[in-house]
Design an enzyme around this catalytic site. Sequence first.
Site, PDB file in Angstrom:
ATOM      1  N   GLU A  68      -1.571   9.551  -0.309  1.00 35.76           N
ATOM      2  CA  GLU A  68      -0.106   9.607  -0.323  1.00 35.76           C
ATOM      3  C   GLU A  68       0.369  11.029  -0.023  1.00 35.76           C
ATOM      4  OE1 GLU A  68       3.336   9.962  -3.676  1.00 35.76           O
ATOM      5  OE2 GLU A  68       1.452   8.988  -4.229  1.00 35.76           O
ATOM      6  N   ASP A  72       2.557  11.742   3.406  1.00 35.91           N
ATOM      7  CA  ASP A  72       3.921  12.274   3.331  1.00 35.91           C
ATOM      8  C   ASP A  72       4.109  13.393   4.342  1.00 35.91           C
ATOM      9  OD1 ASP A  72       6.564  12.786   2.005  1.00 35.91           O
ATOM     10  OD2 ASP A  72       5.570  14.655   1.460  1.00 35.91           O
ATOM     11  N   ASP A 141       4.981   4.968  -2.098  1.00 35.19           N
ATOM     12  CA  ASP A 141       3.725   5.712  -2.232  1.00 35.19           C
ATOM     13  C   ASP A 141       2.615   5.083  -1.401  1.00 35.19           C
ATOM     14  OD1 ASP A 141       5.031   7.362  -4.001  1.00 35.19           O
ATOM     15  OD2 ASP A 141       4.097   6.525  -5.799  1.00 35.19           O
ATOM     16  N   GLU A 144       3.038   5.771   2.368  1.00 34.81           N
ATOM     17  CA  GLU A 144       2.596   7.130   2.715  1.00 34.81           C
ATOM     18  C   GLU A 144       1.077   7.221   2.703  1.00 34.81           C
ATOM     19  OE1 GLU A 144       6.476   9.548   0.928  1.00 34.81           O
ATOM     20  OE2 GLU A 144       4.642   9.376  -0.261  1.00 34.81           O
TER      21      GLU A 144
END
Length: 251
Positions: A68, A72, A141, A144
């Site tokens: 994650e 991101d 989450d 990502e």
Amino acid sequence: MTPTRPKRTRLRSKGKANQPSLTDADLKSVEAILGHKFKTPDTLIRALTHPSAVSSADSVRLSNQRLEFLGDRVLNLVIADRLIDRRRLESEGDLAPRLNGFVKKGACAEAMRHLGLSKYLIMSDGEIASGGRERESTLGDACEAIIGAIYLDAGLSTARKFIEKGWAPQFQAPLAEAKDPKTLLQEWAQGQGLPLPDYDVLNRSGPDHAPTYEIQVRVDNRGSAVAVGSSKRDAERNAAALLLKSLTEPK
């Protein structure tokens, strides 16, 4: 005759018998949705594994948290590059809120819903019972993490293709539909040359599976507003909408 059980695809780990898994059929279905066949399927399985599905001692190694973190950054890069290419006459001040709108958790969660990936998330029974498959933060989450997994397995170009596919409805939506009250309030503050809005949690009440948050938002010394919601994000949006209304409506 005893029916044969479907083969399981397991995370490879030392000395652990009951690791998160997907059936081979589910793994193929996910890869078809993503448009990428993984050279290392364990990476994809890890991206789909919520921390609740593994012990706390194994969370860093076996859940999707580290992926994650990576995803991101990849998402921000891809969206920023896309905006620079598509919005060539806009300033940094114009591009920043657009970027924020596309990389926020809600946008990631919407991509997961659009692609139908939530049913493949691996999580504990308790997390499922409490609505984990619909929770915005959980979906965001995981999205990502999937981006991070694709990037590790196949590079930036393949990750970009997944983002273009997952975000297609959001890219095609009119700009006003893509913005939420937090984005609009941020843009207003930037347009006035003010600091960004500041959000504070005043109170959290209720059980873990159905919490209520009370949030206050301020913009410098121009004003503040308080609102509640079933998540921090919802409460922040509600507070932002109230403050924006008070700041922009004729007195």
